[in-house]
Design a protein around this motif. Structure first.
Motif, PDB file in Angstrom:
ATOM      1  N   VAL A  88      42.405  40.797  29.476  1.00 19.91           N
ATOM      2  CA  VAL A  88      42.527  41.172  30.893  1.00 19.91           C
ATOM      3  C   VAL A  88      41.427  40.491  31.701  1.00 19.91           C
ATOM      4  O   VAL A  88      41.681  39.960  32.795  1.00 19.91           O
ATOM      5  CB  VAL A  88      42.470  42.706  31.057  1.00 19.91           C
ATOM      6  N   ALA A  89      40.219  40.445  31.151  1.00 19.47           N
ATOM      7  CA  ALA A  89      39.116  39.796  31.868  1.00 19.47           C
ATOM      8  C   ALA A  89      39.382  38.304  32.036  1.00 19.47           C
ATOM      9  O   ALA A  89      39.168  37.748  33.121  1.00 19.47           O
ATOM     10  CB  ALA A  89      37.803  40.033  31.120  1.00 19.47           C
ATOM     11  N   ALA A  90      39.900  37.655  30.977  1.00 18.48           N
ATOM     12  CA  ALA A  90      40.192  36.220  31.060  1.00 18.48           C
ATOM     13  C   ALA A  90      41.264  35.943  32.117  1.00 18.48           C
ATOM     14  O   ALA A  90      41.169  35.012  32.914  1.00 18.48           O
ATOM     15  CB  ALA A  90      40.659  35.703  29.703  1.00 18.48           C
ATOM     16  N   LEU A  91      42.270  36.824  32.107  1.00 14.81           N
ATOM     17  CA  LEU A  91      43.372  36.713  33.055  1.00 14.81           C
ATOM     18  C   LEU A  91      42.879  36.783  34.497  1.00 14.81           C
ATOM     19  O   LEU A  91      43.244  35.980  35.349  1.00 14.81           O
ATOM     20  CB  LEU A  91      44.269  37.902  32.744  1.00 14.81           C
ATOM     21  N   LEU A  92      41.996  37.765  34.759  1.00 18.01           N
ATOM     22  CA  LEU A  92      41.479  37.936  36.119  1.00 18.01           C
ATOM     23  C   LEU A  92      40.578  36.763  36.499  1.00 18.01           C
ATOM     24  O   LEU A  92      40.608  36.289  37.643  1.00 18.01           O
ATOM     25  CB  LEU A  92      40.727  39.255  36.246  1.00 18.01           C
ATOM     26  N   ALA A  93      39.775  36.281  35.534  1.00 15.24           N
ATOM     27  CA  ALA A  93      38.877  35.162  35.822  1.00 15.24           C
ATOM     28  C   ALA A  93      39.682  33.924  36.207  1.00 15.24           C
ATOM     29  O   ALA A  93      39.370  33.239  37.186  1.00 15.24           O
ATOM     30  CB  ALA A  93      37.991  34.877  34.617  1.00 15.24           C
ATOM     31  N   VAL A  94      40.753  33.640  35.440  1.00 15.18           N
ATOM     32  CA  VAL A  94      41.599  32.483  35.757  1.00 15.18           C
ATOM     33  C   VAL A  94      42.249  32.676  37.122  1.00 15.18           C
ATOM     34  O   VAL A  94      42.286  31.757  37.952  1.00 15.18           O
ATOM     35  CB  VAL A  94      42.679  32.282  34.674  1.00 15.18           C
ATOM     36  N   LEU A  95      42.727  33.891  37.363  1.00 12.32           N
ATOM     37  CA  LEU A  95      43.403  34.181  38.627  1.00 12.32           C
ATOM     38  C   LEU A  95      42.481  33.906  39.810  1.00 12.32           C
ATOM     39  O   LEU A  95      42.875  33.280  40.794  1.00 12.32           O
ATOM     40  CB  LEU A  95      43.847  35.640  38.624  1.00 12.32           C
ATOM     41  N   LEU A  96      41.219  34.371  39.706  1.00  9.12           N
ATOM     42  CA  LEU A  96      40.270  34.167  40.797  1.00  9.12           C
ATOM     43  C   LEU A  96      39.969  32.687  40.990  1.00  9.12           C
ATOM     44  O   LEU A  96      39.881  32.207  42.118  1.00  9.12           O
ATOM     45  CB  LEU A  96      38.970  34.922  40.525  1.00  9.12           C
ATOM     46  N   SER A  97      39.821  31.963  39.891  1.00 11.71           N
ATOM     47  CA  SER A  97      39.447  30.554  40.014  1.00 11.71           C
ATOM     48  C   SER A  97      40.599  29.730  40.576  1.00 11.71           C
ATOM     49  O   SER A  97      40.399  28.770  41.301  1.00 11.71           O
ATOM     50  CB  SER A  97      39.011  30.005  38.657  1.00 11.71           C
ATOM     51  N   VAL A  98      41.839  30.135  40.220  1.00 12.73           N
ATOM     52  CA  VAL A  98      43.004  29.362  40.611  1.00 12.73           C
ATOM     53  C   VAL A  98      43.289  29.486  42.118  1.00 12.73           C
ATOM     54  O   VAL A  98      43.918  28.616  42.718  1.00 12.73           O
ATOM     55  CB  VAL A  98      44.200  29.820  39.738  1.00 12.73           C
ATOM     56  N   ASP A  99      42.758  30.563  42.707  1.00 13.67           N
ATOM     57  CA  ASP A  99      43.000  30.797  44.135  1.00 13.67           C
ATOM     58  C   ASP A  99      42.544  29.616  44.998  1.00 13.67           C
ATOM     59  O   ASP A  99      43.182  29.258  45.974  1.00 13.67           O
ATOM     60  CB  ASP A  99      42.287  32.093  44.555  1.00 13.67           C
ATOM     61  N   GLY A 100      41.425  28.999  44.602  1.00 12.08           N
ATOM     62  CA  GLY A 100      40.898  27.903  45.414  1.00 12.08           C
ATOM     63  C   GLY A 100      41.384  26.534  44.999  1.00 12.08           C
ATOM     64  O   GLY A 100      40.920  25.519  45.525  1.00 12.08           O
ATOM     65  N   LEU A 101      42.364  26.517  44.045  1.00 13.57           N
ATOM     66  CA  LEU A 101      42.771  25.254  43.430  1.00 13.57           C
ATOM     67  C   LEU A 101      43.174  24.181  44.456  1.00 13.57           C
ATOM     68  O   LEU A 101      42.775  23.029  44.349  1.00 13.57           O
ATOM     69  CB  LEU A 101      43.930  25.528  42.474  1.00 13.57           C
ATOM     70  N   PHE A 102      43.965  24.581  45.464  1.00 14.15           N
ATOM     71  CA  PHE A 102      44.434  23.593  46.443  1.00 14.15           C
ATOM     72  C   PHE A 102      43.819  23.783  47.819  1.00 14.15           C
ATOM     73  O   PHE A 102      44.139  23.058  48.747  1.00 14.15           O
ATOM     74  CB  PHE A 102      45.963  23.650  46.561  1.00 14.15           C
ATOM     75  N   ARG A 103      42.954  24.820  47.951  1.00 16.06           N
ATOM     76  CA  ARG A 103      42.494  25.163  49.294  1.00 16.06           C
ATOM     77  C   ARG A 103      41.646  24.051  49.912  1.00 16.06           C
ATOM     78  O   ARG A 103      41.868  23.682  51.072  1.00 16.06           O
ATOM     79  CB  ARG A 103      41.720  26.485  49.274  1.00 16.06           C
TER      80      ARG A 103
END
Lengths: 221, 59, 248
Positions: free
Chosen positions: A56-71
């Motif tokens: 769950v922690a890995a999932l959330l960490a990836v989710l947070l990092s991916v948010d800025g992927l194209f920003r």
């Protein structure tokens, strides 16, 4: 832009802003550290919770990092340029996803066994945890990128992104945590690991096309 | 009817509260949804008429 | 060949907003009473006339709303995925409208399936919530619906919102299959066989007939709700076009 050129650009950009690599890793470690504090430090209890907690922690960490992927690319106009270019977006997007995984996913993969050990996961399960996170995080990046592409032009993208993407993460969580529990019980794991690998290959081949479509929709052309 | 009396129908053996609450909630949700869906086209039509009148008035 | 020609003609005609609006105008006055009547017949039959289940007693009567709702939610999601694919490939405007029209009632049906499943669980399992494979899959399904609706609400431009929701539903449909499989595997991992809500596959005809009728009724209600919402969305999108101006 070719695969290697995009990859080099991404790695160079990340090198100049190391916080973006380190922050998801910190987040990952902190979330895992909260569980013994919140639940109980009893080793046998932590060992049962460990697969789920780490995943769950890995999932959330990836989710947070991916948010800025194209920003950043969206705000600077680099994305617009890429979209108006005549060639397909598939290869540059694939390169971007691969670079993003190397920068934010790989540190999580390296850290996962250590966290597993701190949560008293049985030794035979720690290696499996490593392989499972190695095979699972690329899928998380690929699926998350589709959500990031769809929300890139929106102001309040972050919370919306998690609403879109978290339900799609269920299979990776189930198989990823399940295979570690299997290993802890001494059951055979190769079948489920192969399944995680298949999901990684499928998501990495299909997601770039979906991401490209999502970016086109978000930019309105 | 399968039941012997209307009271037995309402009681459903011992399961009346479960069956009727399940159906009550479902009916409420479906009815609300249908009403909202129906009302939406009325609202949109009224809004378009209002816009049309306003445009005519300004000309 | 004839069938194919008829199908493509339908596709193009119904793809035209104006034709769709007229078509639904004619269809709806018939469709909604039929939908209501079919649902009423199916539910009254199931509640009052179908025999009692010898194992679960009368609580099994929840099946007549639970299964149609679950089926409708699943069907709606697949329909959204198909519309999303059509929109991605051919950029058909009607497909965007359909996705937006399907999502709300699909979410309502998923919620109904969950609520009725939980209420049914109390007399059957002794607790309202069990992490049963079917209930868990339906919960994820509800989340997927809510995600699509949140995305539609967040994007101000209606065309862009429809296309984005379409892409998300295509990804979601692929995912639903894997979710279903993974949740079943997950349950076999954590507990042995549980008592299933819906028993064996063989159901006597006195129970199956009202179930199929209420299923048809709920699907028809779904269709009516989709048509109403699609009409509202179409009118609003095409408010500047000549045919809408003629209409009002």
């Amino acid at each position: 832009m070719s695969f290697t050129a995009t990859m080099q650009r991404e790695l160079l950009l990340a090198w100049r802003r190391p916080a973006e690599i380190i922050n998801p890793l910190f987040f990952f470690v902190m979330v895992v550290a909260l569980f013994p504090l919140g639940v109980s430090p009893r080793p046998e209890l932590l060992a049962t919770l460990a697969p789920g907690v780490v995943w769950v922690a890995a999932l959330l960490a990836v989710l947070l990092s991916v948010d800025g992927l194209f920003r950043a690319d969206h705000d600077s106009g680099a994305l617009e340029q890429l979209l108006t270019a005549p060639q397909s977006l598939y290869v540059p997007v694939l390169a971007k996803l691969a670079a993003h995984w190397m920068l934010t996913g790989l540190p999580l993969v390296v850290m996962a066994p250590l966290l597993g050990y701190m949560l008293h996961l049985p030794e035979q399960a720690i290696g499996v945890l490593f392989i499972a996170v190695l095979l699972g995080t690329p899928t998380l990046v690929a699926i998350g990128a589709i959500g990031a592409a769809l929300t890139v032009s929106l102001r309040s993208g972050g919370i919306l992104l998690s609403l879109l993407v978290l339900p799609l993460y269920v299979p990776v969580l189930v198989f990823g945590a399940g295979v570690v529990s299997y290993a802890a019980k001494g059951l055979p794991v190769s079948g489920v690991l192969a399944l995680l690998g298949a999901m990684m290959l499928a998501s990495f081949t299909l997601a770039p096309a979906a991401v490209a479509a999502g970016l086109r929709i978000s930019s309105g052309n | 009817m399968y039941f012997e009396s209307f009271a037995a129908f309402l009681q459903m053996g011992t399961h009346g509260p479960f069956v009727w609450s399940a159906y009550g909630i479902s009916a409420l949700l479906i009815a609300t949804n249908m009403w909202l869906a129906y009302r939406r086209q009325r609202l949109v039509l009224n809004e378009i008429r209002r816009l049309a009148r306003r445009d005519q008035g300004s000309l | 060949m004839m069938v194919w020609k008829t199908l493509t003609r339908w596709y193009h005609q119904l793809g035209s907003p104006r034709y769709f609006y007229r078509f639904s105008e004619v269809l709806l006055p018939w469709l909604w009473p039929i939908a209501l009547l079919t649902t009423a017949v199916g539910l009254v039959w199931g509640l009052a006339f179908a025999p009692e289940d010898y194992q679960q007693g009368n609580s099994y009567r929840i099946i007549f709303i639970h299964v149609p709702a679950a089926g409708g939610a699943l069907l709606g999601y697949v329909a959204m995925g198909v519309a999303g694919l059509v929109n991605l490939v051919w950029r058909m405007k009607m497909a965007e409208v359909m996705i937006k029209a399907i999502a709300p009632f699909g979410a309502v049906l998923a919620a109904i399936a969950l609520i009725t499943g939980a209420i049914w669980g109390k007399p059957t399992w002794g607790t309202y919530w069990v992490w049963d494979a079917r209930l868990t899959s339906m919960l994820i399904m509800l989340f997927l619906y809510l995600g699509v609706m949140a995305l539609i609400n967040a994007i101000p431009d209606p065309r862009q919102a429809g296309r984005a929701a379409g892409l998300l539903s295509v990804v979601g449909v692929i995912n639903v299959v894997i979710v279903k499989y993974s949740v079943e595997w997950w349950q076999s991992l954590h507990q042995g066989s549980t008592i299933k809500l819906t028993g064996g596959s063989t159901m006597p005809a006195e129970m199956l007939t009202p179930l199929l009728i209420s299923m048809l009724g709920i699907y028809l209600l779904f269709a009516v709700s989709v048509l109403w919402r699609a009409r509202a969305e179409l009118l609003w999108r095409e408010r500047k076009s000549a045919w809408v101006k003629e209409l009002v």
